[in-house]
Design a protein around this motif. Sequence first.
Motif, short mmCIF file in Angstrom:
data_model
loop_
_atom_site.label_atom_id
_atom_site.label_comp_id
_atom_site.label_asym_id
_atom_site.label_seq_id
_atom_site.Cartn_x
_atom_site.Cartn_y
_atom_site.Cartn_z
N ILE A 24 3.59 -10.11 -0.37
CA ILE A 24 3.50 -9.19 -1.51
C ILE A 24 4.74 -8.30 -1.47
CG2 ILE A 24 2.07 -7.41 -2.61
CD1 ILE A 24 -0.31 -8.51 -0.89
N ARG A 28 5.02 -4.51 -5.52
CA ARG A 28 3.67 -4.92 -5.90
C ARG A 28 2.59 -4.32 -4.98
NH1 ARG A 28 3.53 -10.32 -7.18
NH2 ARG A 28 1.28 -10.03 -7.29
N HIS A 29 2.98 -3.32 -4.16
CA HIS A 29 1.95 -2.66 -3.36
C HIS A 29 2.27 -1.17 -3.24
CE1 HIS A 29 4.36 -2.08 0.29
NE2 HIS A 29 4.85 -3.29 0.10
N SER A 30 1.31 -0.41 -2.69
CA SER A 30 1.43 1.05 -2.78
C SER A 30 1.99 1.73 -1.52
CB SER A 30 0.05 1.63 -3.09
OG SER A 30 -0.84 1.27 -2.03
N LEU A 65 -3.43 1.56 2.47
CA LEU A 65 -3.76 0.84 1.22
C LEU A 65 -5.02 1.42 0.58
CD1 LEU A 65 -2.96 -2.87 2.18
CD2 LEU A 65 -1.73 -1.45 0.51
N TYR A 161 2.97 -5.10 7.48
CA TYR A 161 4.01 -4.44 6.66
C TYR A 161 5.35 -4.68 7.35
CZ TYR A 161 6.73 -0.49 4.78
OH TYR A 161 7.69 0.30 4.20
N SER A 167 7.93 -5.55 2.50
CA SER A 167 6.88 -6.38 1.88
C SER A 167 5.63 -6.37 2.75
CB SER A 167 7.39 -7.82 1.73
OG SER A 167 7.71 -8.33 3.01
N LEU A 168 4.52 -6.78 2.15
CA LEU A 168 3.28 -6.96 2.91
C LEU A 168 3.05 -8.44 3.11
CD1 LEU A 168 0.65 -4.53 1.30
CD2 LEU A 168 1.97 -4.20 3.40
N ASP A 170 0.13 -10.89 3.83
CA ASP A 170 -1.34 -10.92 3.86
C ASP A 170 -1.78 -12.32 4.30
OD1 ASP A 170 -4.01 -10.87 3.40
OD2 ASP A 170 -3.90 -10.20 1.31
N SER A 175 -6.16 -8.32 1.20
CA SER A 175 -6.03 -7.39 0.05
C SER A 175 -7.20 -7.56 -0.89
CB SER A 175 -4.75 -7.62 -0.74
OG SER A 175 -3.72 -8.02 0.07
N GLU A 179 -10.07 -4.76 -1.94
CA GLU A 179 -10.49 -4.46 -3.32
C GLU A 179 -11.99 -4.56 -3.47
OE1 GLU A 179 -8.50 -5.52 -6.72
OE2 GLU A 179 -7.03 -4.12 -5.85
#
Length: 449
Positions: A24, A28-30, A65, A161, A167-168, A170, A175, A179
């Motif tokens: 990711i 595209r991630h926080s 996250l 990370y 980038s992440l 996964d 992820s 969610e």
Amino acid sequence: MLKGWLDRWRGRGKTPSRLKPVIIPRDRHSISRKDISTAAVKTLYRLHDAGHDAFLIGGGVRDLLLGLTPKDYDIATSATPEQVKQIFGGQCQIIGRRFRLAHVRWGREVIEVATFRANHAEGDSSTAHTNADGLIVRDNVWGDIEEDAARRDFTINAIYYNIADFSLWDFAKGSADLEKRVLRLIGDPETRYREDPVRMLRAIRFAAKLDFTIANDTGDIIPELAYLLEDMSSHRLYDECQKLFGAGHAAPLLPLLQDYGLFEPLFPEAVLHPCEELWMLTAESTDDRLAMGKSINPAFFFAALLWGPAQSRQQTLCDEGTPSVPAWQQAAQQTLSIQQTRTAIPRHIGQVIRDIWEMQPRLESPRPRQVEAMAQNERFRAAYDFLVLREEAGEDTGGMGAWWTRWQSADPGLQAEMQRALESREREAGPAGSRKPRRRRKPRPKASA
Ligand code: ATP
Ligand code: MG
């Protein structure tokens, strides 16, 4: 027996030894570097600058996250512990035998740096080993990141990370589980719990902390395998208990511990003499204290969890003719030494537990002239808090919890008056020691869900 072996053998096939990541990218991630502790970022960069892969992993990534503040930061790297030691010199200490790790110290903060590990089954016996029951007893086979990811416990703990490009990575659809707020073990649950039964405790700890649901296949098998904890190192279980009860989520955790059958292997005697209301009130008060930034002493929740067996033992000894004070000393001693076989309570913590218990009858029937001295006792605060919780839980304490609360906030005049009232109560009750010890009220039946 053959069936159990066959199931385990079949299960092994379902636990892959390596996983492929979904990458990711940064936009595209926080997670941003400024959210990560400076010490962790500096450690990541130093490893990266020395030519090694360096990733933040585990709770650090998961909690960020979720918008939470991580408790600590763990790093996974391609560097061996010796290479980490070379890079950080005196700042770094190599620890552990079962899991060899590097601790990198930045002032007060310690960053845990672990080398990528491969699945134990592929290593040689000097670096990795499982015993006949499938328990990992040594786990120091270095591997690559894909192998390292397959060894992680839950999908949400296997998001890496990458400091190289932010980038992440996964590896196990973590992820998506974040969610959905689901806790899911990687691989075949039975195999993974047999490799390390503490993962069952970790499952309910994370479920309580994050308020996540435990996926069916991850949770359903726990009651059946809970007995595996009985053979775990009592030192490791004590450490785990501190994390269970001392992380600020003891109240949601307690029912999970019971529902999944994990309470009994940890506290076998407490199950026989339950004080559920006291346990719950203690859990809530521990969580409240932590939320207010106050410190907690693990002795306090151990005192509450083992109060039932200690009290019942004391009562039996009294019934057999042992005077109250030595009966308490013996009961406390015996209760703690039985508990030690499950959770190795350190000596100084054991002493505090004993003090809290042994002060209960003295706080319930204080000698009027000793009231001030008792309030000066270094253990008074903990013992008084314990008395109040017992009273709130519905135990008959003669209202002395409330009495001490009032006494502490009274001015000297009122204090003297309260002590005089105690004196006349004592005279009416007859010579000291003639009062019958109070019996514990039977716990109220558990409310049905
Ligand atoms: P927290 O530190 O908030 O309690 P955490 O997920 O960081 O949670 P740690 O005990 O710090 O937990 O471990 C770091 C990571 O190491 C975990 O996220 C997980 O990936 C892995 N890990 C730790 N213990 C185990 C275990 N018993 N089995 C498999 N993986 C584990
Ligand atoms: Mg951690």
